[in-house]
Design a protein around this motif. Structure first.
Motif, mmCIF file in Angstrom:
data_model
loop_
_atom_site.group_PDB
_atom_site.id
_atom_site.type_symbol
_atom_site.label_atom_id
_atom_site.label_comp_id
_atom_site.label_asym_id
_atom_site.label_seq_id
_atom_site.Cartn_x
_atom_site.Cartn_y
_atom_site.Cartn_z
ATOM 1 N N GLY A 98 -8.063 -64.700 -10.697
ATOM 2 C CA GLY A 98 -9.114 -64.967 -11.669
ATOM 3 C C GLY A 98 -9.678 -66.366 -11.545
ATOM 4 N N LEU A 99 -8.793 -67.355 -11.370
ATOM 5 C CA LEU A 99 -9.226 -68.744 -11.241
ATOM 6 C C LEU A 99 -10.037 -68.965 -9.974
ATOM 7 C CD1 LEU A 99 -5.959 -70.561 -12.393
ATOM 8 C CD2 LEU A 99 -8.100 -70.409 -13.655
ATOM 9 N N ILE A 100 -9.604 -68.353 -8.887
ATOM 10 C CA ILE A 100 -10.313 -68.500 -7.611
ATOM 11 C C ILE A 100 -11.674 -67.817 -7.673
ATOM 12 C CG2 ILE A 100 -10.263 -67.874 -5.159
ATOM 13 C CD1 ILE A 100 -7.153 -68.185 -5.366
ATOM 14 N N ARG A 101 -11.721 -66.626 -8.229
ATOM 15 C CA ARG A 101 -12.992 -65.896 -8.348
ATOM 16 C C ARG A 101 -13.997 -66.664 -9.194
ATOM 17 N NH1 ARG A 101 -11.408 -59.508 -9.465
ATOM 18 N NH2 ARG A 101 -10.919 -58.938 -7.308
ATOM 19 N N ALA A 102 -13.510 -67.345 -10.228
ATOM 20 C CA ALA A 102 -14.393 -68.078 -11.137
ATOM 21 C C ALA A 102 -14.764 -69.451 -10.592
ATOM 22 C CB ALA A 102 -13.731 -68.225 -12.500
ATOM 23 N N GLY A 103 -14.158 -69.846 -9.475
ATOM 24 C CA GLY A 103 -14.456 -71.144 -8.886
ATOM 25 C C GLY A 103 -13.789 -72.308 -9.576
ATOM 26 N N LYS A 104 -12.784 -72.039 -10.415
ATOM 27 C CA LYS A 104 -12.078 -73.113 -11.105
ATOM 28 C C LYS A 104 -11.167 -73.899 -10.173
ATOM 29 C CE LYS A 104 -13.399 -72.640 -15.444
ATOM 30 N NZ LYS A 104 -14.003 -73.734 -16.240
ATOM 31 N N VAL A 105 -10.711 -73.247 -9.130
ATOM 32 C CA VAL A 105 -9.836 -73.890 -8.148
ATOM 33 C C VAL A 105 -10.091 -73.239 -6.796
ATOM 34 C CG1 VAL A 105 -7.922 -72.297 -8.607
ATOM 35 C CG2 VAL A 105 -7.444 -74.547 -7.646
ATOM 36 N N GLU A 106 -10.020 -74.040 -5.739
ATOM 37 C CA GLU A 106 -10.191 -73.495 -4.403
ATOM 38 C C GLU A 106 -8.868 -72.905 -3.927
ATOM 39 O OE1 GLU A 106 -12.008 -76.160 -1.625
ATOM 40 O OE2 GLU A 106 -13.327 -77.023 -3.155
ATOM 41 N N ALA A 107 -8.957 -71.817 -3.195
ATOM 42 C CA ALA A 107 -7.747 -71.108 -2.767
ATOM 43 C C ALA A 107 -6.796 -72.020 -2.005
ATOM 44 C CB ALA A 107 -8.126 -69.900 -1.911
ATOM 45 N N GLN A 108 -7.340 -72.906 -1.166
ATOM 46 C CA GLN A 108 -6.470 -73.773 -0.366
ATOM 47 C C GLN A 108 -5.761 -74.831 -1.202
ATOM 48 O OE1 GLN A 108 -9.790 -73.502 -0.031
ATOM 49 N NE2 GLN A 108 -10.770 -75.442 0.538
ATOM 50 N N VAL A 128 -9.309 -59.327 -13.424
ATOM 51 C CA VAL A 128 -10.747 -59.036 -13.387
ATOM 52 C C VAL A 128 -11.496 -59.961 -14.351
ATOM 53 C CG1 VAL A 128 -10.546 -56.651 -12.608
ATOM 54 C CG2 VAL A 128 -10.435 -57.139 -15.061
ATOM 55 N N GLN A 129 -10.867 -61.090 -14.677
ATOM 56 C CA GLN A 129 -11.458 -62.116 -15.532
ATOM 57 C C GLN A 129 -11.811 -61.598 -16.925
ATOM 58 O OE1 GLN A 129 -13.916 -63.354 -11.740
ATOM 59 N NE2 GLN A 129 -14.299 -64.874 -13.316
ATOM 60 N N GLU A 130 -11.018 -60.639 -17.398
ATOM 61 C CA GLU A 130 -11.198 -60.097 -18.745
ATOM 62 C C GLU A 130 -9.877 -60.124 -19.502
ATOM 63 O OE1 GLU A 130 -13.860 -59.479 -20.268
ATOM 64 O OE2 GLU A 130 -15.388 -59.241 -18.705
ATOM 65 N N GLY A 131 -9.059 -61.133 -19.231
ATOM 66 C CA GLY A 131 -7.778 -61.245 -19.896
ATOM 67 C C GLY A 131 -7.919 -61.641 -21.360
ATOM 68 N N ALA A 132 -6.878 -61.367 -22.116
ATOM 69 C CA ALA A 132 -6.781 -61.813 -23.509
ATOM 70 C C ALA A 132 -5.508 -62.632 -23.609
ATOM 71 C CB ALA A 132 -6.753 -60.630 -24.468
ATOM 72 N N MET A 133 -5.648 -63.954 -23.738
ATOM 73 C CA MET A 133 -4.500 -64.843 -23.667
ATOM 74 C C MET A 133 -4.408 -65.731 -24.902
ATOM 75 S SD MET A 133 -5.310 -66.024 -19.773
ATOM 76 C CE MET A 133 -7.056 -65.837 -20.121
ATOM 77 N N VAL A 134 -3.186 -66.105 -25.243
ATOM 78 C CA VAL A 134 -2.973 -67.159 -26.227
ATOM 79 C C VAL A 134 -2.050 -68.200 -25.617
ATOM 80 C CG1 VAL A 134 -3.347 -65.666 -28.236
ATOM 81 C CG2 VAL A 134 -1.024 -65.961 -27.327
ATOM 82 N N MET A 135 -2.157 -69.425 -26.124
ATOM 83 C CA MET A 135 -1.323 -70.516 -25.634
ATOM 84 C C MET A 135 -0.826 -71.347 -26.804
ATOM 85 S SD MET A 135 -4.330 -73.028 -24.114
ATOM 86 C CE MET A 135 -3.573 -74.581 -24.598
ATOM 87 N N LEU A 149 -9.097 -73.958 -17.836
ATOM 88 C CA LEU A 149 -8.713 -73.221 -16.636
ATOM 89 C C LEU A 149 -8.585 -71.731 -16.940
ATOM 90 C CD1 LEU A 149 -5.965 -75.400 -14.895
ATOM 91 C CD2 LEU A 149 -8.164 -74.738 -13.911
ATOM 92 N N LEU A 150 -7.831 -71.418 -17.991
ATOM 93 C CA LEU A 150 -7.516 -70.021 -18.269
ATOM 94 C C LEU A 150 -8.715 -69.224 -18.772
ATOM 95 C CD1 LEU A 150 -3.946 -70.307 -19.833
ATOM 96 C CD2 LEU A 150 -4.575 -69.658 -17.502
ATOM 97 N N GLU A 151 -9.688 -69.897 -19.361
ATOM 98 C CA GLU A 151 -10.877 -69.177 -19.819
ATOM 99 C C GLU A 151 -11.656 -68.582 -18.643
ATOM 100 O OE1 GLU A 151 -12.881 -71.935 -22.376
ATOM 101 O OE2 GLU A 151 -11.871 -71.174 -24.171
ATOM 102 N N ALA A 152 -11.347 -69.034 -17.426
ATOM 103 C CA ALA A 152 -11.923 -68.405 -16.239
ATOM 104 C C ALA A 152 -11.368 -67.000 -16.053
ATOM 105 C CB ALA A 152 -11.613 -69.243 -15.002
ATOM 106 N N CYS A 153 -10.235 -66.718 -16.697
ATOM 107 C CA CYS A 153 -9.593 -65.410 -16.569
ATOM 108 C C CYS A 153 -9.862 -64.517 -17.777
ATOM 109 C CB CYS A 153 -8.089 -65.584 -16.408
ATOM 110 S SG CYS A 153 -7.605 -66.532 -14.967
ATOM 111 N N GLY A 154 -10.642 -65.001 -18.727
ATOM 112 C CA GLY A 154 -10.930 -64.208 -19.910
ATOM 113 C C GLY A 154 -10.930 -65.055 -21.160
#
Length: 274
Positions: free
Chosen positions: A26-36, A131-138, A155-160
């Motif tokens: 999710g983070l990579i797809r959203a461009g929040k972090v590069e895979a490498q 699929v960047q549609e997560g429901a998370m709490v922290m 960061l995590l909002e890139a995943c939902g």
């Protein structure tokens, strides 16, 4: 605590299972972090191959992840996490932000197993992060400030969806949204099987059931309506929907669903005590 030479752009994962992969993807797809710039560790290559396929770096050394990354997500099995934290504790520094997604492991336990004043957060994710549609709490530990919490939330909002909550809500979220994915899949399967029973082809029935859930969820989110209001909008006197809802009530769907969330929450709390 010793000095760390980690790269602030790097994100580490200790544990490379399905949830870790979902968050990384999710983070990579959203461009929040590069895979490498993602480094993941696991005892064997069985799960690391999925990270390698994303273009991430991998290692069998948990300590290496801490030495090279300042933000590290611990995604091991809950029963394994204490031993892993004991292993990496010697290389934890004041620069680290450590995040646990292990169900049932409290913030106080994390803080007890790590060096004093370590910045820790606890996250309850769910599988749709992939699929960047997560429901998370922290929830944050006592030494974690607003900046660290906002960094992780960003960061995590890139995943939902990601919301900060009191830790007392985390076990409830595990049941509602973590286990809830399985509950919703069970309902989707049953919905489709009803159509199959009445003569619709299986693949078509499952596609329509999934789209029905997706469309309904979007309406609930975008219009901000209570589910009862949207349900009422579908009803017509003596129509098909009220007959179907009557059958659901006779089958105890509402009570069974509430009991499922209750049972999963109690189980999460039991795991927290072990």
């Amino acid at each position: 605590m010793a000095a760390v030479r980690s790269d602030p752009r790097r994100l580490g994962f200790v544990g490379a299972g399905r949830m870790a992969e979902a968050i990384a993807q999710g983070l990579i797809r959203a461009g929040k972090v590069e895979a490498q710039h993602v480094l993941a560790s696991a005892p064997t290559d069985r799960n690391l191959c999925h990270f390698q396929a994303l273009g991430c770096q991998t290692t069998h050394s948990n300590q290496e992840v801490l030495q090279r990354c300042s933000v590290v997500i611990f995604a091991t099995k809950p029963q394994v996490l204490p031993a892993v934290l004991a292993e990496v504790a010697p290389v934890v520094t004041a620069e680290h932000i450590l995040v646990s997604v292990a169900a049932g492991v409290s913030l106080s336990t994390l803080e007890e197993l790590l060096p004093p004043k370590t910045r820790v957060l606890r996250v309850s994710p769910n599988l749709p992060c992939v699929v960047q549609e997560g429901a998370m709490v922290m929830a944050r530990g006592v030494h974690t400030g607003n900046n660290e919490a906002k960094l992780l939330q960003n960061l995590l909002e890139a995943c939902g969806q990601c919301e900060e909550v009191p830790e007392a809500y985390v076990d409830i979220h595990t049941a509602l949204s973590g286990s809830g994915v399985a509950f919703v899949c069970t309902f989707s399967e049953a919905l489709a099987e009803g159509a199959i029973k009445m003569g619709m082809p299986s693949s078509l029935a499952h596609r329509i059931a999934a789209q029905t859930l997706l469309g309904t969820a979007k309406m609930l989110q975008q219009e901000g309506q209570h589910p009862a209001q949207l349900r009422t909008d579908v009803l017509t006197p003596a129509g098909t929907t009220i007959y179907g809802l009557h059958a659901l009530e006779q089958g105890g769907l509402r009570a069974a669903t509430m009991s499922a969330v209750e049972a999963a929450t109690y189980r999460a709390k039991e795991l927290s005590k072990k």
